[in-house]
Design an enzyme around this catalytic site. Structure first.
Site, short mmCIF file in Angstrom:
data_model
loop_
_atom_site.label_atom_id
_atom_site.label_comp_id
_atom_site.label_asym_id
_atom_site.label_seq_id
_atom_site.Cartn_x
_atom_site.Cartn_y
_atom_site.Cartn_z
N GLN A 117 0.81 -1.23 0.00
CA GLN A 117 0.00 0.00 0.00
C GLN A 117 0.84 1.28 0.00
O GLN A 117 0.43 2.29 -0.53
CB GLN A 117 -0.95 0.01 1.20
CG GLN A 117 -0.24 0.13 2.54
CD GLN A 117 -1.21 0.20 3.73
OE1 GLN A 117 -2.42 0.14 3.54
NE2 GLN A 117 -0.68 0.33 4.92
N HIS A 156 16.60 -6.89 16.02
CA HIS A 156 17.47 -8.05 16.26
C HIS A 156 17.17 -9.10 15.20
O HIS A 156 16.00 -9.34 14.90
CB HIS A 156 17.14 -8.73 17.59
CG HIS A 156 17.34 -7.92 18.81
ND1 HIS A 156 18.23 -8.26 19.79
CD2 HIS A 156 16.74 -6.79 19.24
CE1 HIS A 156 18.18 -7.38 20.77
NE2 HIS A 156 17.28 -6.48 20.46
N LEU A 186 -4.90 -2.86 -0.92
CA LEU A 186 -5.99 -3.82 -1.12
C LEU A 186 -7.21 -3.35 -0.33
O LEU A 186 -7.10 -3.06 0.86
CB LEU A 186 -5.56 -5.20 -0.62
CG LEU A 186 -6.56 -6.31 -0.90
CD1 LEU A 186 -6.48 -6.76 -2.36
CD2 LEU A 186 -6.34 -7.51 0.02
N TYR A 203 21.06 -1.21 21.66
CA TYR A 203 22.04 -1.93 20.84
C TYR A 203 22.48 -1.08 19.65
O TYR A 203 21.84 -0.08 19.32
CB TYR A 203 21.47 -3.28 20.37
CG TYR A 203 20.12 -3.26 19.68
CD1 TYR A 203 20.01 -3.15 18.30
CD2 TYR A 203 18.95 -3.38 20.41
CE1 TYR A 203 18.78 -3.16 17.67
CE2 TYR A 203 17.70 -3.40 19.79
CZ TYR A 203 17.63 -3.29 18.42
OH TYR A 203 16.40 -3.30 17.79
C1 LIG Z 1 8.80 -1.13 18.89
C2 LIG Z 1 8.94 -2.43 18.13
C3 LIG Z 1 10.16 -3.11 18.11
C4 LIG Z 1 10.31 -4.34 17.44
N1 LIG Z 1 11.52 -5.01 17.44
C5 LIG Z 1 11.62 -6.23 16.82
C6 LIG Z 1 12.86 -6.97 16.80
O1 LIG Z 1 13.88 -6.52 17.31
N2 LIG Z 1 12.88 -8.19 16.18
C7 LIG Z 1 11.77 -8.71 15.58
O2 LIG Z 1 11.84 -9.83 15.03
N3 LIG Z 1 10.58 -8.03 15.59
C8 LIG Z 1 10.48 -6.82 16.18
N4 LIG Z 1 9.30 -6.14 16.17
C9 LIG Z 1 8.11 -6.77 15.56
C10 LIG Z 1 8.07 -6.56 14.09
O3 LIG Z 1 8.21 -5.19 13.77
C11 LIG Z 1 6.77 -7.08 13.49
O4 LIG Z 1 6.41 -8.29 14.07
C12 LIG Z 1 6.98 -7.26 11.99
O5 LIG Z 1 7.20 -6.03 11.36
C13 LIG Z 1 5.79 -7.96 11.34
O6 LIG Z 1 6.04 -8.08 9.98
P1 LIG Z 1 4.83 -8.25 8.96
O7 LIG Z 1 5.46 -8.31 7.61
O8 LIG Z 1 3.96 -9.37 9.40
O9 LIG Z 1 3.96 -6.93 9.13
P2 LIG Z 1 4.34 -5.43 8.84
O10 LIG Z 1 5.78 -5.18 9.07
O11 LIG Z 1 3.36 -4.60 9.59
O12 LIG Z 1 4.11 -5.26 7.27
C14 LIG Z 1 2.82 -5.21 6.74
C15 LIG Z 1 2.91 -4.50 5.38
O13 LIG Z 1 1.65 -4.61 4.73
C16 LIG Z 1 1.31 -3.35 4.18
N5 LIG Z 1 -0.16 -3.31 4.12
C17 LIG Z 1 -1.03 -3.22 5.16
N6 LIG Z 1 -2.29 -3.22 4.71
C18 LIG Z 1 -2.22 -3.31 3.36
C19 LIG Z 1 -3.21 -3.35 2.34
N7 LIG Z 1 -4.53 -3.30 2.61
N8 LIG Z 1 -2.82 -3.45 1.04
C20 LIG Z 1 -1.47 -3.52 0.74
N9 LIG Z 1 -0.49 -3.46 1.67
C21 LIG Z 1 -0.87 -3.37 2.97
C22 LIG Z 1 1.93 -2.34 5.15
O14 LIG Z 1 2.10 -1.07 4.57
C23 LIG Z 1 3.24 -3.02 5.50
O15 LIG Z 1 4.27 -2.68 4.62
C24 LIG Z 1 9.16 -4.89 16.80
C25 LIG Z 1 7.93 -4.19 16.79
C26 LIG Z 1 7.82 -2.97 17.45
C27 LIG Z 1 6.49 -2.24 17.43
#
Ligand SMILES: Cc1cc2nc3c(=O)[nH]c(=O)nc-3n(C[C@H](O)[C@H](O)[C@H](O)COP(=O)(O)OP(=O)(O)OC[C@H]3O[C@@H](n4cnc5c(N)ncnc54)[C@H](O)[C@@H]3O)c2cc1C
Length: 388
Positions: free
Chosen positions: A35, A47, A130, A215
Site C-alpha cells: 500500500q 534483532h 488492497l 544496541y
Molecule cells: C517497537 C517495536 C520493536 C520491534 N523489534 C523487533 C525486533 O527486534 N525483532 C523482531 O523480530 N521483531 C520486532 N518487532 C516486531 C516486528 O516489527 C513485526 O512483528 C513485523 O514487522 C511484522 O512483519 P509483517 O510483515 O507481518 O507486518 P508489517 O511489518 O506490519 O508489514 C505489513 C505490510 O503490509 C502493508 N499493508 C497493510 N495493509 C495493506 C493493504 N490493505 N494493502 C497492501 N499493503 C498493505 C503495510 O504497509 C506493511 O508494509 C518490533 C515491533 C515494534 C512495534
C-alpha cells in the site's frame, strides 16, 4: 491450476518480502502488492537471531547482513537502577557454533531495503492498497484502492496487524492495545564519547514495570539505538506513532542508571508507538487465502521476535507448498498452520509476559530453530481451528 500457481502477497513488510523472495526463488509466479507509495529509513533497529539468519541464507542476503550488522557477544540484562547484571546470554561465536548462524542487530530500514531489493522488481507493486478480496472458489479477485483489480490463484495476507485478509476471514475486530508503549530513538555514537561510561553492544535495562533495550544498528557502531517498554493506560492518538520528547523520557526513566541517563541526554528525536496484540487466531487460512506474521499473531516486541516469526512463517509456508504440492494448497496451508501455531503462540505469550532473557536461561528453543530442518508434524484429522 498447474503445479505452480500465481500467488499474490499482500504487504511488502518483513514477512511479505520474505514470502515473496522465497516463493520467487522456488519458481512460483509471485506478485507483491504494497500500500505504501515508497519505504523510508524509519528510525528503528531490529534483532535478527540465528533462527532468522538461516532464512536470510536461503534468500541469499546472509553475508550482506553479516557485513552490515553489529555482532554482539552477549545479550546482557541489567538492573535499571543499580546496573547489576541479571543475565549474560552468550551470542557471538557461541551462537554461530551452537545455533548455526550469527546473531546480529541492524537498522530496520537497511534490512528492509535489502529484503525488498531481493524481490523481482517487475512483480513488486507500490501504492496498491488492497480494499477487497473475493475468493470465487477457483480463483481470487483482488480490488485495490485505485480501482484496479487482479486475479490470482492464491493470496498470502502479510498485511500486518490491521490485515484486510484477516478481516475477510474472521470479521472486523480491532487489535488489543496492550497498555504499553515503546519509545524508539537512534543516537549518534559520536555523542556518547563525551561520557566515561561503557555502552554495551546489546543490553536490556529492567525495573519492575518498564525497560529499555539498547544496541548498535550498524557494524561500524556509529548508530546506537534504544527501544523501551513503558506502561501507558490508553492510546487515543489514532495513529501508529507520535513524537515523544527528552522530557518524557526523563520522567519515564527517572532514577535509572547513569548510562541510561546519558542515552536520554543524547536523544535528538524520539518516537512513541502503541504495542498491539491479538489472542491466537482460530483460523489462519480458508480455501485460497492464508495469513502470516503480524496479520495472524501480532505481539508485544519484548522478545525481539515478531518479525522473526513472520519470516519463519514465510519460510515454512513455502516449505509446505513444496512438500505437499501447490495444487493441494489447502493441505499445504493446514500443514503450515500445524507447524507454526504452537511456536508462534508460545512466542506471543513470552513476549506478552516480558520475561525473555531477564535472568539466565537457555534460548536454544528460539535461536536454534531451523525452519528447514525441523521435522514436520502432520495435521490431525480434524484439528482445532482447521477449515479443511
Ligand atoms: C517497537 C517495536 C520493536 C520491534 N523489534 C523487533 C525486533 O527486534 N525483532 C523482531 O523480530 N521483531 C520486532 N518487532 C516486531 C516486528 O516489527 C513485526 O512483528 C513485523 O514487522 C511484522 O512483519 P509483517 O510483515 O507481518 O507486518 P508489517 O511489518 O506490519 O508489514 C505489513 C505490510 O503490509 C502493508 N499493508 C497493510 N495493509 C495493506 C493493504 N490493505 N494493502 C497492501 N499493503 C498493505 C503495510 O504497509 C506493511 O508494509 C518490533 C515491533 C515494534 C512495534
Amino acid at each position: 491450476m498447474n503445479n505452480k500457481p500465481t500467488i499474490a502477497v499482500i504487504g511488502a513488510g518483513l514477512g511479505g518480502a520474505a514470502a515473496g523472495a522465497l516463493l520467487q526463488r522456488a519458481g512460483y509466479t509471485t506478485k507483491v502488492y504494497e500500500q505504501a507509495p515508497t519505504f523510508s529509513r524509519l528510525g528503528a533497529g531490529i534483532h535478527l537471531g540465528p533462527n532468522v539468519m538461516k532464512v536470510m541464507r536461503r534468500i541469499g542476503i546472509e553475508e550482506q547482513l553479516n557485513s552490515m550488522g553489529s555482532h554482539p557477544d552477549h545479550w546482557f540484562s541489567r538492573d535499571g537502577m543499580t546496573g547489576e547484571y541479571q543475565s549474560r546470554i552468550p551470542l557471538g561465536e557461541f551462537a554461530r557454533q551452537n545455533y548455526g548462524a550469527a546473531y546480529i542487530t541492524v537498522h530496520r530500514g537497511d534490512l528492509h531495503e535489502l529484503m525488498v531489493a531481493s524481490l523481482d522488481q517487475e512483480k513488486l507493486y507500490f501504492d496498491k492498497r488492497l480494499v477487497d478480496v473475493e475468493d470465487r472458489g477457483d480463483k481470487v479477485v483482488l480490488t485495490f484502492a485505485d480501482g484496479t483489480t487482479d486475479e490470482v490463484d492464491l493470496v498470502i495476507g502479510a498485511d500486518g496487524v490491521n490485515s484486510c485478509i484477516r478481516e475477510k476471514l474472521l470479521g472486523t475486530e480491532a487489535p488489543i492495545y496492550s497498555g504499553w508503549v515503546a519509545h524508539r530513538a537512534i543516537i549518534s555514537a559520536e555523542k556518547l564519547k563525551a561520557y566515561d561510561l561503557d555502552f554495551e553492544a546489546c543490553v536490556k535495562w529492567w525495573s519492575e514495570d518498564r525497560h529499555m533495550m539498547v544496541y548498535f544498528v550498524t557494524g561500524d557502531e556509529k548508530e546506537y539505538y534504544y527501544v523501551t517498554g513503558v506502561p501507558e493506560p490508553e492510546w487515543s492518538h489514532g495513529t501508529s506513532f507520535v513524537e515523544s520528547s527528552q522530557q518524557e523520557m526523563r520522567q519515564a526513566f527517572e532514577g535509572y542508571h547513569p548510562t541510561v541517563q546519558a542515552l536520554i541526554d543524547c536523544t535528538e528525536t524520539v518516537t512513541k508507538w502503541p504495542l498491539l496484540e491479538r489472542n491466537p487466531l482460530p483460523l489462519w487460512h480458508d480455501n485460497r487465502l492464508v495469513l502470516l506474521g503480524d496479520a495472524c499473531h501480532p505481539m508485544k516486541p519484548h522478545m525481539a521476535q515478531g518479525a522473526a516469526m513472520a519470516i519463519e512463517d514465510a519460510a515454512m509456508l513455502v516449505r509446505c507448498l513444496d512438500e505437499v504440492g501447490a495444487e493441494h494448497y489447502q493441505q499445504a496451508f493446514e500443514l503450515y498452520r500445524t507447524n507454526r501455531f504452537e511456536r508462534a503462540s508460545r512466542v506471543q505469550k513470552v513476549s506478552h509476559d516480558n520475561t525473555w532473557l531477564r535472568y539466565d536461561e537457555d534460548p536454544a528453543w528460539v535461536f536454534g530453530y531451523d525452519v528447514y530442518e525441523v521435522p514436520l508434524k502432520q495435521p490431525e484429522a480434524a484439528s482445532e481451528g482447521s477449515p479443511v
